[in-house]
Design a protein around this motif. Structure first.
Motif, PDB file in Angstrom:
ATOM      1  N   LYS A  23      -0.635  11.706   3.349  1.00  2.90           N
ATOM      2  CA  LYS A  23      -1.143  11.082   4.704  1.00  2.90           C
ATOM      3  C   LYS A  23      -0.588  10.116   5.493  1.00  2.90           C
ATOM      4  CE  LYS A  23      -5.677  10.510   4.464  1.00  2.90           C
ATOM      5  NZ  LYS A  23      -6.981  10.083   4.244  1.00  2.90           N
ATOM      6  N   ASN A  24       0.126   9.383   4.707  1.00  3.87           N
ATOM      7  CA  ASN A  24       0.461   8.141   5.087  1.00  3.87           C
ATOM      8  C   ASN A  24       2.173   7.715   5.266  1.00  3.87           C
ATOM      9  OD1 ASN A  24      -2.111   6.980   5.642  1.00  3.87           O
ATOM     10  ND2 ASN A  24      -2.103   6.667   3.353  1.00  3.87           N
ATOM     11  N   TYR A  25       2.836   8.742   4.858  1.00  5.81           N
ATOM     12  CA  TYR A  25       4.450   8.391   4.719  1.00  5.81           C
ATOM     13  C   TYR A  25       4.777   8.630   6.120  1.00  5.81           C
ATOM     14  CZ  TYR A  25       9.295   9.409   4.373  1.00  5.81           C
ATOM     15  OH  TYR A  25      10.635   9.747   4.572  1.00  5.81           O
ATOM     16  N   GLU A  26       5.906   7.819   6.695  1.00  6.12           N
ATOM     17  CA  GLU A  26       6.422   8.175   7.611  1.00  6.12           C
ATOM     18  C   GLU A  26       7.923   7.826   7.536  1.00  6.12           C
ATOM     19  OE1 GLU A  26       5.148   9.127  10.431  1.00  6.12           O
ATOM     20  OE2 GLU A  26       3.008   9.242  10.126  1.00  6.12           O
ATOM     21  N   PRO A  56      -2.521  10.726  -0.797  1.00  7.21           N
ATOM     22  CA  PRO A  56      -2.328   9.357   0.113  1.00  7.21           C
ATOM     23  C   PRO A  56      -0.971   9.340   0.749  1.00  7.21           C
ATOM     24  CG  PRO A  56      -3.693   9.056  -1.843  1.00  7.21           C
ATOM     25  CD  PRO A  56      -3.178  10.482  -2.152  1.00  7.21           C
ATOM     26  N   LEU A  57       0.149   9.825  -0.202  1.00  6.24           N
ATOM     27  CA  LEU A  57       1.473   9.835   0.620  1.00  6.24           C
ATOM     28  C   LEU A  57       1.690  10.497   1.522  1.00  6.24           C
ATOM     29  CD1 LEU A  57       4.377   8.733  -0.158  1.00  6.24           C
ATOM     30  CD2 LEU A  57       4.712  10.578  -1.848  1.00  6.24           C
ATOM     31  N   LYS A  68       0.849  -1.166   0.120  1.00  5.95           N
ATOM     32  CA  LYS A  68       0.032  -0.007  -0.107  1.00  5.95           C
ATOM     33  C   LYS A  68       0.914   1.352   0.031  1.00  5.95           C
ATOM     34  CE  LYS A  68      -3.724   2.318   2.448  1.00  5.95           C
ATOM     35  NZ  LYS A  68      -4.575   2.367   3.793  1.00  5.95           N
ATOM     36  N   LEU A  69       1.901   1.151   0.910  1.00  5.71           N
ATOM     37  CA  LEU A  69       2.871   2.343   0.997  1.00  5.71           C
ATOM     38  C   LEU A  69       3.556   2.649  -0.320  1.00  5.71           C
ATOM     39  CD1 LEU A  69       3.776   4.978   2.737  1.00  5.71           C
ATOM     40  CD2 LEU A  69       5.391   3.311   3.837  1.00  5.71           C
ATOM     41  N   LYS A 119       9.002  15.098   5.827  1.00  2.00           N
ATOM     42  CA  LYS A 119       7.527  14.946   5.177  1.00  2.00           C
ATOM     43  C   LYS A 119       7.042  16.468   4.946  1.00  2.00           C
ATOM     44  CE  LYS A 119       3.142  13.024   6.087  1.00  2.00           C
ATOM     45  NZ  LYS A 119       2.327  12.170   6.944  1.00  2.00           N
ATOM     46  N   GLN A 173       1.386   4.202  -2.907  1.00  2.00           N
ATOM     47  CA  GLN A 173       1.154   5.471  -2.646  1.00  2.00           C
ATOM     48  C   GLN A 173       2.367   6.418  -2.830  1.00  2.00           C
ATOM     49  OE1 GLN A 173       0.081   5.236   1.612  1.00  2.00           O
ATOM     50  NE2 GLN A 173      -2.030   4.824   0.964  1.00  2.00           N
ATOM     51  N   TRP A 174       3.764   5.913  -2.771  1.00  2.00           N
ATOM     52  CA  TRP A 174       4.734   6.360  -3.060  1.00  2.00           C
ATOM     53  C   TRP A 174       4.788   6.446  -4.796  1.00  2.00           C
ATOM     54  CZ3 TRP A 174       9.045   4.975  -6.169  1.00  2.00           C
ATOM     55  CH2 TRP A 174      10.080   5.837  -6.163  1.00  2.00           C
TER      56      TRP A 174
END
Length: 411
Positions: free
Chosen positions: A197-200, A194-195, A6-7, A80, A10-11
């Motif tokens: 919101k979810n990238y860490e 999406p990236l 999923k990540l 980020k 998004q990337w």
């Protein structure tokens, strides 16, 4: 995007978004700018030169800012928000291209948009180490370019149809082009959410009391490390020369085609074909990387581009431009994707943004030389062909230096 997490997907979507802006910059924008400039009495050769100089300014700015901001972004919690800031400014710059009516003002806005887009890529490229593993880097990076090519066709096709059928829609071609800037900017923003919101960030250096000052200290240390690491040093030197030619061809293909007499419709449709053909070719090279050494594949791509530059020297007919567009499509995504993942494997992951800051200097920053040579040689000789000849020399030098990298062992 079968087989991606999923990540990772998004990337990849950020490639889908920013590639639409790149497509705009390499197709519609040069034609739009040259039409504006021509209306103001600027010759075709001079407008090509001025566009080349503007692109050179972008690369100088990225070269100056990239290492500093890249080093700062490796600090815990910084990557980020820094990525988001440059991304948003880039999108706003894209939307603002519809405002200027004079050629010089248009170039100023273009410089802002392209510079911030390039800066966002420093952080985005370095995210590769956070979103996947070493073993999957070639594959994921190739997916990024592949889906970027095919994904960019969606907004570009809408923009192209709008421009080609503007008269039937009751609007001018200029108005249709201005709307196209809006379509591209909105697409770029939407698919990146999406990236965001979810990238860490997984790899970092700890926050210091004075992170800005500390970033300069780390920058000095990275320079020392690069100088000591012959594999990284030789790769960056080779990358400087061969990717210079690649990006210059991407940036100025439309302008060059217009100079040698190819009409606007053929230019736009041929470059749309480039995006479509580049999609399977990028994925194919990604699969090849599991069977063949990345070094071998990169060398094949460099030789491919050398052939493209030599062929372009005699280009003067529409079918030749179409043929060249297909040839570029075969190697364009592969050489970028494999170079990105190759570099990501040979550098320390906790310093990925620092290193990718230099990667961008030697990459997109290197295009300063190509676009500047293209501009100067075009004005001095009165022909764009002279500049294309200089690009062929760049590929030869890049191939020779990359051979030295290959001898130092596989990444």
């Amino acid at each position: 995007m079968k087989g991606l997490s999923k990540l990772e997907k998004q990337w990849v979507l950020y490639d889908v978004g920013n590639s639409a802006f790149v497509m705009l910059c390499t197709t519609i924008i040069p034609i739009y700018f040259k039409n504006i400039a021509t209306a103001e009495g600027i010759s075709l050769a001079d407008s090509t030169a001025y566009l080349s100089y503007a692109l050179s300014v972008c690369t100088i700015l990225v070269a100056l800012m990239g290492p500093v901001f890249g080093t700062l972004a490796d600090t815990k919690g910084y990557k980020k928000p820094m990525f988001a800031s440059f991304f948003v400014i880039g999108v706003m710059g894209c939307l603002s291209l519809a405002i200027p009516k004079e050629w010089l003002a248009f170039l100023v806005v273009l410089v802002i948009a392209k510079t911030t887009y390039s800066m966002s890529l420093i952080f985005y490229d370095s995210m590769l180490a956070d979103v996947t593993t070493d073993e999957r880097m070639d594959m994921v990076s190739s997916h990024g370019y592949a889906w970027g090519y095919i994904g960019s066709c969606i907004p570009f096709t809408a923009c192209l149809l709008l421009i080609l059928f503007a008269e039937k829609l009751g609007i001018s071609a200029v108005t249709a082009t201005m709307i196209s800037f809006g379509i591209t900017g909105i697409w770029w923003f939407a698919v990146t959410i999406p990236l965001l919101k979810n990238y860490e960030q997984k790899h970092w250096v700890e926050v210091k009391k004075n992170p800005v000052r500390e970033s300069f200290v780390r920058l000095k240390n990275v320079l020392f490390k690069i100088n000591k690491d012959k594999k990284v040093l030789y790769f960056l030197a080779a990358f400087f020369f061969y990717i210079d030619g690649v990006y210059t061809i991407i940036d100025l293909a439309t302008s060059y085609g217009k100079d040698v007499g190819i009409d606007d419709t053929h230019l736009l449709l041929a470059l749309l074909l480039t995006q479509i053909v580049a999609f399977p070719c990028s994925l194919l090279f990604g699969k090849f990387s599991a069977k063949f050494k990345s070094e071998k594949l990169i060398k094949v791509c460099i030789l491919g581009y050398l052939g493209i530059a030599l062929f372009a020297l005699q280009l003067d007919r529409a079918w030749e431009f179409w043929f060249l567009a297909v040839c570029v499509a075969v190697f364009q995504g592969a050489i970028q994707a494999l170079s990105r993942s190759y570099f990501a494997r040979i550098i320390p992951k906790e310093n990925s943004s620092e290193y990718f800051g230099f990667y961008d200097i030697f990459g997109k920053g290197a295009a300063f030389m190509g676009t500047m040579l293209m501009g100067i040689s075009t004005q001095l000789s009165g022909s764009s062909r002279t500049g294309v000849g200089m690009l062929a020399v760049m590929f030869i030098i890049g191939f020779f230096l990359f051979g030295k990298t290959e001898k130092l062992g596989r990444a």
